[in-house]
Write a protein that holds these residues in place. Structure first.
Motif, PDB file in Angstrom:
ATOM      1  N   PRO A 177     -56.797  34.224  29.778  1.00 14.36           N
ATOM      2  CA  PRO A 177     -57.325  33.534  28.596  1.00 14.36           C
ATOM      3  C   PRO A 177     -58.822  33.243  28.672  1.00 14.36           C
ATOM      4  O   PRO A 177     -59.480  33.093  27.655  1.00 14.36           O
ATOM      5  N   SER A 178     -59.364  33.213  29.888  1.00  8.81           N
ATOM      6  CA  SER A 178     -60.801  32.980  30.036  1.00  8.81           C
ATOM      7  C   SER A 178     -61.617  34.234  29.742  1.00  8.81           C
ATOM      8  O   SER A 178     -62.851  34.202  29.802  1.00  8.81           O
ATOM      9  N   ALA A 179     -60.953  35.346  29.413  1.00  9.18           N
ATOM     10  CA  ALA A 179     -61.660  36.596  29.115  1.00  9.18           C
ATOM     11  C   ALA A 179     -62.643  36.416  27.965  1.00  9.18           C
ATOM     12  O   ALA A 179     -63.685  37.083  27.912  1.00  9.18           O
ATOM     13  N   ILE A 180     -62.347  35.517  27.050  1.00  8.03           N
ATOM     14  CA  ILE A 180     -63.223  35.277  25.904  1.00  8.03           C
ATOM     15  C   ILE A 180     -64.637  34.919  26.355  1.00  8.03           C
ATOM     16  O   ILE A 180     -65.621  35.259  25.697  1.00  8.03           O
ATOM     17  N   LEU A 181     -64.723  34.269  27.516  1.00  8.48           N
ATOM     18  CA  LEU A 181     -66.009  33.775  28.003  1.00  8.48           C
ATOM     19  C   LEU A 181     -66.605  34.667  29.083  1.00  8.48           C
ATOM     20  O   LEU A 181     -67.521  34.256  29.790  1.00  8.48           O
ATOM     21  N   SER A 182     -66.106  35.906  29.202  1.00 10.33           N
ATOM     22  CA  SER A 182     -66.462  36.758  30.342  1.00 10.33           C
ATOM     23  C   SER A 182     -67.411  37.906  30.018  1.00 10.33           C
ATOM     24  O   SER A 182     -67.584  38.793  30.846  1.00 10.33           O
ATOM     25  N   PHE A 183     -68.035  37.887  28.842  1.00  7.13           N
ATOM     26  CA  PHE A 183     -68.831  39.053  28.445  1.00  7.13           C
ATOM     27  C   PHE A 183     -70.306  38.730  28.231  1.00  7.13           C
ATOM     28  O   PHE A 183     -71.000  39.392  27.468  1.00  7.13           O
ATOM     29  N   GLY A 184     -70.782  37.721  28.947  1.00  7.54           N
ATOM     30  CA  GLY A 184     -72.197  37.406  28.949  1.00  7.54           C
ATOM     31  C   GLY A 184     -72.743  37.107  27.563  1.00  7.54           C
ATOM     32  O   GLY A 184     -72.103  36.415  26.753  1.00  7.54           O
ATOM     33  N   ASP A 185     -73.934  37.623  27.270  1.00  8.39           N
ATOM     34  CA  ASP A 185     -74.588  37.319  25.995  1.00  8.39           C
ATOM     35  C   ASP A 185     -74.256  38.330  24.904  1.00  8.39           C
ATOM     36  O   ASP A 185     -75.000  38.481  23.930  1.00  8.39           O
ATOM     37  N   ASN A 186     -73.130  39.012  25.055  1.00  9.92           N
ATOM     38  CA  ASN A 186     -72.683  39.967  24.045  1.00  9.92           C
ATOM     39  C   ASN A 186     -71.742  39.289  23.043  1.00  9.92           C
ATOM     40  O   ASN A 186     -71.291  38.158  23.251  1.00  9.92           O
ATOM     41  N   ASP A 187     -71.444  39.999  21.954  1.00  3.06           N
ATOM     42  CA  ASP A 187     -70.530  39.472  20.938  1.00  3.06           C
ATOM     43  C   ASP A 187     -69.082  39.760  21.341  1.00  3.06           C
ATOM     44  O   ASP A 187     -68.772  40.837  21.853  1.00  3.06           O
ATOM     45  N   VAL A 188     -68.213  38.786  21.083  1.00  3.30           N
ATOM     46  CA  VAL A 188     -66.777  38.937  21.349  1.00  3.30           C
ATOM     47  C   VAL A 188     -66.042  38.773  20.029  1.00  3.30           C
ATOM     48  O   VAL A 188     -66.242  37.777  19.319  1.00  3.30           O
ATOM     49  N   ILE A 189     -65.201  39.745  19.718  1.00  2.00           N
ATOM     50  CA  ILE A 189     -64.448  39.706  18.463  1.00  2.00           C
ATOM     51  C   ILE A 189     -62.952  39.676  18.753  1.00  2.00           C
ATOM     52  O   ILE A 189     -62.438  40.440  19.575  1.00  2.00           O
ATOM     53  N   ILE A 190     -62.273  38.769  18.046  1.00  2.96           N
ATOM     54  CA  ILE A 190     -60.809  38.710  18.091  1.00  2.96           C
ATOM     55  C   ILE A 190     -60.291  39.054  16.697  1.00  2.96           C
ATOM     56  O   ILE A 190     -60.499  38.286  15.751  1.00  2.96           O
ATOM     57  N   PRO A 191     -59.649  40.215  16.524  1.00  2.67           N
ATOM     58  CA  PRO A 191     -59.055  40.539  15.216  1.00  2.67           C
ATOM     59  C   PRO A 191     -57.985  39.517  14.855  1.00  2.67           C
ATOM     60  O   PRO A 191     -57.296  38.978  15.734  1.00  2.67           O
ATOM     61  N   ALA A 205     -48.084  29.980  28.514  1.00  2.00           N
ATOM     62  CA  ALA A 205     -49.116  29.047  28.969  1.00  2.00           C
ATOM     63  C   ALA A 205     -50.505  29.573  28.636  1.00  2.00           C
ATOM     64  O   ALA A 205     -51.392  28.830  28.201  1.00  2.00           O
ATOM     65  N   ASN A 206     -50.706  30.871  28.828  1.00  2.00           N
ATOM     66  CA  ASN A 206     -52.009  31.479  28.524  1.00  2.00           C
ATOM     67  C   ASN A 206     -52.292  31.475  27.020  1.00  2.00           C
ATOM     68  O   ASN A 206     -53.436  31.278  26.602  1.00  2.00           O
ATOM     69  N   ALA A 207     -51.251  31.713  26.225  1.00  2.00           N
ATOM     70  CA  ALA A 207     -51.432  31.686  24.772  1.00  2.00           C
ATOM     71  C   ALA A 207     -51.827  30.287  24.311  1.00  2.00           C
ATOM     72  O   ALA A 207     -52.721  30.122  23.466  1.00  2.00           O
ATOM     73  N   ARG A 208     -51.182  29.262  24.870  1.00  2.76           N
ATOM     74  CA  ARG A 208     -51.494  27.876  24.486  1.00  2.76           C
ATOM     75  C   ARG A 208     -52.899  27.484  24.948  1.00  2.76           C
ATOM     76  O   ARG A 208     -53.632  26.786  24.240  1.00  2.76           O
ATOM     77  N   TYR A 209     -53.280  27.934  26.138  1.00  2.00           N
ATOM     78  CA  TYR A 209     -54.624  27.651  26.640  1.00  2.00           C
ATOM     79  C   TYR A 209     -55.676  28.264  25.709  1.00  2.00           C
ATOM     80  O   TYR A 209     -56.678  27.630  25.376  1.00  2.00           O
ATOM     81  N   THR A 210     -55.425  29.502  25.299  1.00  2.00           N
ATOM     82  CA  THR A 210     -56.355  30.187  24.400  1.00  2.00           C
ATOM     83  C   THR A 210     -56.466  29.453  23.069  1.00  2.00           C
ATOM     84  O   THR A 210     -57.567  29.303  22.517  1.00  2.00           O
ATOM     85  N   ALA A 211     -55.329  28.979  22.571  1.00  2.00           N
ATOM     86  CA  ALA A 211     -55.337  28.248  21.297  1.00  2.00           C
ATOM     87  C   ALA A 211     -56.208  27.000  21.413  1.00  2.00           C
ATOM     88  O   ALA A 211     -57.010  26.700  20.510  1.00  2.00           O
ATOM     89  N   ARG A 212     -56.058  26.272  22.506  1.00  4.02           N
ATOM     90  CA  ARG A 212     -56.859  25.051  22.692  1.00  4.02           C
ATOM     91  C   ARG A 212     -58.342  25.385  22.831  1.00  4.02           C
ATOM     92  O   ARG A 212     -59.212  24.677  22.302  1.00  4.02           O
ATOM     93  N   LEU A 213     -58.636  26.487  23.547  1.00  2.00           N
ATOM     94  CA  LEU A 213     -60.026  26.893  23.747  1.00  2.00           C
ATOM     95  C   LEU A 213     -60.695  27.253  22.418  1.00  2.00           C
ATOM     96  O   LEU A 213     -61.801  26.783  22.111  1.00  2.00           O
ATOM     97  N   ILE A 214     -60.019  28.079  21.619  1.00  2.58           N
ATOM     98  CA  ILE A 214     -60.593  28.500  20.339  1.00  2.58           C
ATOM     99  C   ILE A 214     -60.671  27.317  19.373  1.00  2.58           C
ATOM    100  O   ILE A 214     -61.638  27.182  18.599  1.00  2.58           O
ATOM    101  N   ASP A 215     -59.677  26.444  19.429  1.00  2.00           N
ATOM    102  CA  ASP A 215     -59.678  25.269  18.560  1.00  2.00           C
ATOM    103  C   ASP A 215     -60.886  24.377  18.865  1.00  2.00           C
ATOM    104  O   ASP A 215     -61.509  23.808  17.953  1.00  2.00           O
ATOM    105  N   GLU A 245     -59.419  40.567  35.616  1.00  7.98           N
ATOM    106  CA  GLU A 245     -59.912  39.217  35.920  1.00  7.98           C
ATOM    107  C   GLU A 245     -60.306  39.154  37.387  1.00  7.98           C
ATOM    108  O   GLU A 245     -61.377  38.688  37.752  1.00  7.98           O
ATOM    109  N   LYS A 246     -59.409  39.629  38.236  1.00  7.21           N
ATOM    110  CA  LYS A 246     -59.652  39.653  39.671  1.00  7.21           C
ATOM    111  C   LYS A 246     -59.147  40.988  40.192  1.00  7.21           C
ATOM    112  O   LYS A 246     -57.976  41.319  39.998  1.00  7.21           O
TER     113      LYS A 246
END
Length: 458
Positions: free
Chosen positions: A16-30, A49-59, A142-143
């Motif tokens: 779920p932390s992938a959203i924040l893993s692309f530096g200063d580039n644009d990230v798009i979620i369809p 658990a990962n889906a819920r974490y992502t929801a909280r992060l985007i929220d 991720e790793k």
């Protein structure tokens, strides 16, 4: 040039932390990815658990502005939920109702607007389809660790002078700086770098057939102490099995973690069970309370609640390979072993009835502190790095944890030889005073001539 990364659902479920893993580039979620994530929000597994974490992060991020217009991220990039591109043409025979095709439509539409688009997905077929419509595409890790052929094996072949080899036999120790490794690329001998607890095959420089088996203890090269032991009558038949036997036999204070990789038929499970049963049934130290066996076929990501029966009855079908090995251990005489199937079955049942051996779903290890257990995690190549960390951190005082598996036989859809938990733990734990490990080779398969031929050629 700034890139635009479009994330597939499986990438976010994997990390779920992938959203924040692309530096200063644009990230798009369809938007279709959000729909798929929503279907996982009540799931009790790691995926949920990962889906819920992502929801909280985007929220939390959406409080900064409108998601469809783009939100600035701390790393300099921008996050956007894409709701458009429905008019972009895709191959006529592709169903627009399918999520994968909708993701490709978004990628194609954004690319046609002039952006440098990269689709990030762990779906192999989607990567193939993306390539077919000229979309840049990559897997996501991720790793991850080096390519399998370059990963740590826990063993090395070295050379010494005949005098030093004789000194090793007489004094039971030699210095590490007298060892040499043959470098095939340079065609010369070089000084090897050794990791603590690495196993060695020492050859004489004058006669390579003169050898000794040893281990580097962090300071000196010392002999193996258990290479000729026979737990429950099981005899090591090759060098790899002697290294494995040494790692398993050392007590949990010195070796609380053992990692064994290797192809099918190299007796990884057999030796792990044999040494554990030997220590519990025949040694009087009372060091271990029981053997606990888990297999990731029943993983943190699988529900077993709908299956009928008790927990043990639910898990039992996944433990059949363990029972096969127990048949060998409870009756060592091959000629007598299968003459009385009921008697053989009763002997195995007795081990479970007396709770000498217990089985558990990996999911139930969460939150526990496992004390004085001999823990075997079979098929550990199907664990994720996150899961293997969760398991290792469950090991309490006096517990010996054994991770075994074959990285060539990964069934998990999101894992491969570089990202699975077994190889990840192997690379990260190499050199630890508390970890012993060995990778067995194809020519060390002892199950049968056919098993050896199959593991080598197939």
């Amino acid at each position: 040039m700034k890139k635009t990364y479009v994330l597939d659902t499986n990438v976010i479920l994997y990390s779920p932390s992938a959203i924040l893993s692309f530096g200063d580039n644009d990230v798009i979620i369809p938007e279709v990815v959000l729909e798929e994530l929503d279907s996982f929000k009540k799931d009790k597994s790691d995926l949920g658990a990962n889906a819920r974490y992502t929801a909280r992060l985007i929220d939390e991020l959406r409080k900064q502005g409108k998601l469809n217009e783009g939100i600035d991220l701390e790393n300099g990039g921008r996050l956007r939920v894409e709701m458009n591109q429905y008019d972009t043409e895709i191959p006529a025979f592709w169903s627009k109702e399918k999520a994968d095709n909708r993701i490709l439509q978004v990628c194609k539409g954004i690319k046609e607007q002039g952006e440098d688009v990269w689709l990030i997905t762990k779906d192999i077929f989607l990567r193939i389809k993306a390539d077919a419509v000229d979309i840049n595409v990559e897997d996501y890790y991720e790793k991850f660790v080096p390519e399998y052929d370059n990963q740590y094996t826990g063993r090395i072949e070295v050379f010494v002078s005949p005098e030093k080899l004789q000194e090793f036999f007489s004094k039971k120790s030699i210095e590490a700086d007298v060892l040499l490794e043959y470098n095939e690329e340079l065609e010369e001998y070089t000084i090897p770098f050794l990791y603590t607890n690495q196993f060695l095959i020492i050859h004489s420089m004058e006669n390579p057939k003169q050898t000794a088996l040893a281990r580097y203890d962090g300071k000196n090269v010392v002999p193996l102490y258990y290479k000729d032991s026979k737990p429950l009558g099981v005899v090591p038949r090759n060098v790899g099995q002697r290294f494995m036997l040494e790692a398993l036999s050392i007590d949990s204070i010195k070796a609380p973690l053992v990692i064994i990789k290797g192809p099918a038929g190299t007796a990884k499970t057999l030796f792990s069970l044999a040494v554990g049963l030997q220590k519990i049934l025949q040694e009087s130290s009372e060091q271990y309370r029981r053997i606990l066996i888990c297999r990731p076929n029943v993983t943190m990501d699988e529900e077993i609640g709908f299956l009928p029966g008790t927990e043990q009855e639910k898990i039992s079908p996944f433990m059949r390979p363990v029972f096969d090995n127990l048949e060998i251990l409870v009756e060592s005489d091959e000629k007598e072993r299968y003459k009385n199937e009921k008697q053989l079955s009763d002997k195995i049942k007795d081990l479970f009835d007396r709770r000498i051996i217990t089985t558990e779903a990996v999911a139930y290890l969460r939150g526990r502190s496992i004390v004085k257990n001999w823990v075997i995690i079979d098929e550990a190549q199907n664990l994720s790095p996150k899961q293997v960390k969760a398991i290792i951190t469950r090991a309490g005082e006096g517990t010996k944890l054994i991770l075994i598996g074959d990285p060539e036989q990964i069934d998990h859809p999101f894992l491969d030889k570089r990202s699975n938990g077994l190889c990840y733990a192997s690379e990260k734990m190499k050199g630890s005073d508390l970890c012993y490990q060995v990778t067995l080779k194809y020519d060390e398969c002892e199950r049968s001539p056919l098993a050896f031929e199959g593991s080598k050629k197939l």
